[in-house]
Design a protein around this motif. Structure first.
Motif, PDB file in Angstrom:
ATOM      1  N   PHE A  86     -35.237  29.385 -32.610  1.00 26.08           N
ATOM      2  CA  PHE A  86     -33.876  28.888 -32.807  1.00 26.08           C
ATOM      3  C   PHE A  86     -32.831  29.964 -32.529  1.00 26.08           C
ATOM      4  O   PHE A  86     -31.730  29.929 -33.053  1.00 26.08           O
ATOM      5  CB  PHE A  86     -33.695  28.334 -34.231  1.00 26.08           C
ATOM      6  CG  PHE A  86     -34.334  29.156 -35.316  1.00 26.08           C
ATOM      7  CD1 PHE A  86     -33.665  30.214 -35.903  1.00 26.08           C
ATOM      8  CD2 PHE A  86     -35.611  28.870 -35.751  1.00 26.08           C
ATOM      9  CE1 PHE A  86     -34.250  30.963 -36.905  1.00 26.08           C
ATOM     10  CE2 PHE A  86     -36.214  29.610 -36.765  1.00 26.08           C
ATOM     11  CZ  PHE A  86     -35.530  30.663 -37.342  1.00 26.08           C
ATOM     12  N   ILE A 146     -29.421  28.808 -30.962  1.00 30.32           N
ATOM     13  CA  ILE A 146     -28.457  28.079 -31.788  1.00 30.32           C
ATOM     14  C   ILE A 146     -27.362  29.039 -32.251  1.00 30.32           C
ATOM     15  O   ILE A 146     -27.628  30.200 -32.602  1.00 30.32           O
ATOM     16  CB  ILE A 146     -29.170  27.443 -33.000  1.00 30.32           C
ATOM     17  CG1 ILE A 146     -30.176  26.394 -32.518  1.00 30.32           C
ATOM     18  CG2 ILE A 146     -28.171  26.822 -33.972  1.00 30.32           C
ATOM     19  CD1 ILE A 146     -30.965  25.733 -33.624  1.00 30.32           C
ATOM     20  N   ALA A 167     -29.760  27.650 -39.257  1.00 30.09           N
ATOM     21  CA  ALA A 167     -31.023  27.107 -38.769  1.00 30.09           C
ATOM     22  C   ALA A 167     -32.197  27.696 -39.534  1.00 30.09           C
ATOM     23  O   ALA A 167     -33.137  26.984 -39.909  1.00 30.09           O
ATOM     24  CB  ALA A 167     -31.169  27.385 -37.276  1.00 30.09           C
ATOM     25  N   LEU A 207     -35.619  24.968 -30.486  1.00 25.43           N
ATOM     26  CA  LEU A 207     -34.791  24.113 -31.328  1.00 25.43           C
ATOM     27  C   LEU A 207     -33.369  24.046 -30.784  1.00 25.43           C
ATOM     28  O   LEU A 207     -32.768  25.076 -30.444  1.00 25.43           O
ATOM     29  CB  LEU A 207     -34.773  24.654 -32.760  1.00 25.43           C
ATOM     30  CG  LEU A 207     -34.644  23.641 -33.891  1.00 25.43           C
ATOM     31  CD1 LEU A 207     -35.803  22.645 -33.847  1.00 25.43           C
ATOM     32  CD2 LEU A 207     -34.620  24.352 -35.239  1.00 25.43           C
ATOM     33  N   GLU A 223     -29.438  22.179 -31.366  1.00 28.06           N
ATOM     34  CA  GLU A 223     -28.577  21.473 -32.310  1.00 28.06           C
ATOM     35  C   GLU A 223     -27.677  20.486 -31.571  1.00 28.06           C
ATOM     36  O   GLU A 223     -26.974  20.852 -30.629  1.00 28.06           O
ATOM     37  CB  GLU A 223     -27.722  22.473 -33.096  1.00 28.06           C
ATOM     38  CG  GLU A 223     -26.883  21.824 -34.192  1.00 28.06           C
ATOM     39  CD  GLU A 223     -26.050  22.829 -34.953  1.00 28.06           C
ATOM     40  OE1 GLU A 223     -25.449  22.442 -35.972  1.00 28.06           O
ATOM     41  OE2 GLU A 223     -25.994  23.998 -34.517  1.00 28.06           O
ATOM     42  N   TYR A 280     -31.041  18.888 -35.650  1.00 31.39           N
ATOM     43  CA  TYR A 280     -31.879  19.777 -34.858  1.00 31.39           C
ATOM     44  C   TYR A 280     -32.879  18.941 -34.073  1.00 31.39           C
ATOM     45  O   TYR A 280     -33.731  18.252 -34.639  1.00 31.39           O
ATOM     46  CB  TYR A 280     -32.603  20.774 -35.763  1.00 31.39           C
ATOM     47  CG  TYR A 280     -31.662  21.731 -36.470  1.00 31.39           C
ATOM     48  CD1 TYR A 280     -30.976  22.708 -35.755  1.00 31.39           C
ATOM     49  CD2 TYR A 280     -31.441  21.641 -37.841  1.00 31.39           C
ATOM     50  CE1 TYR A 280     -30.099  23.572 -36.394  1.00 31.39           C
ATOM     51  CE2 TYR A 280     -30.583  22.502 -38.489  1.00 31.39           C
ATOM     52  CZ  TYR A 280     -29.905  23.465 -37.758  1.00 31.39           C
ATOM     53  OH  TYR A 280     -29.031  24.325 -38.391  1.00 31.39           O
TER      54      TYR A 280
END
Length: 274
Positions: free
Chosen positions: A48, A51, A57, A86, A88, A93
């Protein structure tokens, strides 16, 4: 046990796997998960770092992906590990979906973990016992070696040095006390009398001095201090070295001309090592 690998599923297509989390490691920008589905063990890497709010996260991963939870992941197989990037979108998510919270309890998760990551099986137990035995043997061997060589805390050289430290401390203590008493007598002799306040001040100063005896061994004891202490200690029958053991303190005293008698109920009293 079945292990899904990257050879069974093409890398170019997006795939989906599901399983119950029985082991997890969460770092700054990724989470490593071990999933179990039936007899199939899968390893997943949820990343992640792309992000914007990485901290949020990571907090979501910690709160939501608990041990025993069943999840579904969308990603790709790369080198035997299912990797998820991942993303968003609209506050959600994408790539991660929780199917059921707490499908397995902690005991079941621990059993699965022991199956795939045995931490203390019989072989490890035997190795631990052998390592512990070797450590004890090595420790005892080192102690015997120190005793044989006459070094260290229990050796002859170490004990002799301890005796010298105790001797110098005793001589300094006696000499400092005598000097304080002499100083007090000189003050009294000036006018032939002393006020109550002055006497209390001297007593307080004397008690503080008793607690502040200098035992710094970084310098040799002066001849003057040694002479004062020796004369006082030899003024009677000498020093009684109570519980003196082999007599290392008495040896140190005698080397400076101070009479000393060792008193100890043990049979080895006064028997210095050769």
């Amino acid at each position: 046990m079945q292990q899904t690998s990257s050879d069974e599923i093409p890398h170019s297509s997006t795939n989906t796997i599901a399983g119950v989390i029985f082991r997890r490691t969460i770092r700054a920008s990724y989470a490593s998960l071990d999933l179990i589905q039936g007899d199939t063990h899968s390893k997943a890497l949820v990343q992640f770092h792309s992000i914007k709010e990485v901290t949020d996260a990571r907090s979501y991963i910690r709160r939501s992906l608990k041990l025993g939870s069943e999840i579904e992941l969308s990603g790709h197989w790369i080198d035997g590990r299912f990797q998820v990037e991942l993303v968003e979108q609209n506050g959600n998510y994408v790539g991660l979906h929780i199917l059921q919270k707490q499908k397995l309890d902690m005991i079941a998760c621990q059993r699965v973990r022991e199956k795939y990551y045995p931490s203390f099986n019989q072989e490890n137990k035997e190795k631990f016992k052998q390592d512990s035995h070797d450590a004890i043997e090595n420790s005892m061997s080192r102690k015997k070696q120190k005793k044989t060589e006459g070094t260290g805390h229990g050796g002859g050289i170490g004990k002799r040095r301890q005796g010298e430290i105790v001797r110098d401390f005793l001589v300094r203590l006696v000499a400092k006390q005598l000097q304080k008493e002499e100083s007090s007598q000189n003050i009294k002799g000036r006018d032939g009398c002393m006020s109550i306040g002055m006497e209390m001040t001297i007593r307080e100063g004397r008690s503080r001095a008793d607690r502040m005896v200098d035992i710094d061994q970084s310098y040799a004891i002066s001849e003057t201090i040694m002479k004062i202490g020796t004369e006082f200690l030899n003024s009677g029958t000498g020093v009684m070295d109570v519980a003196g053991g082999s007599g290392h303190v008495s040896l140190a005293l005698s080397l400076k001309g101070i009479k000393s008698t060792v008193i100890d109920p043990r049979e080895t009293v006064g028997k210095l090592p050769a």
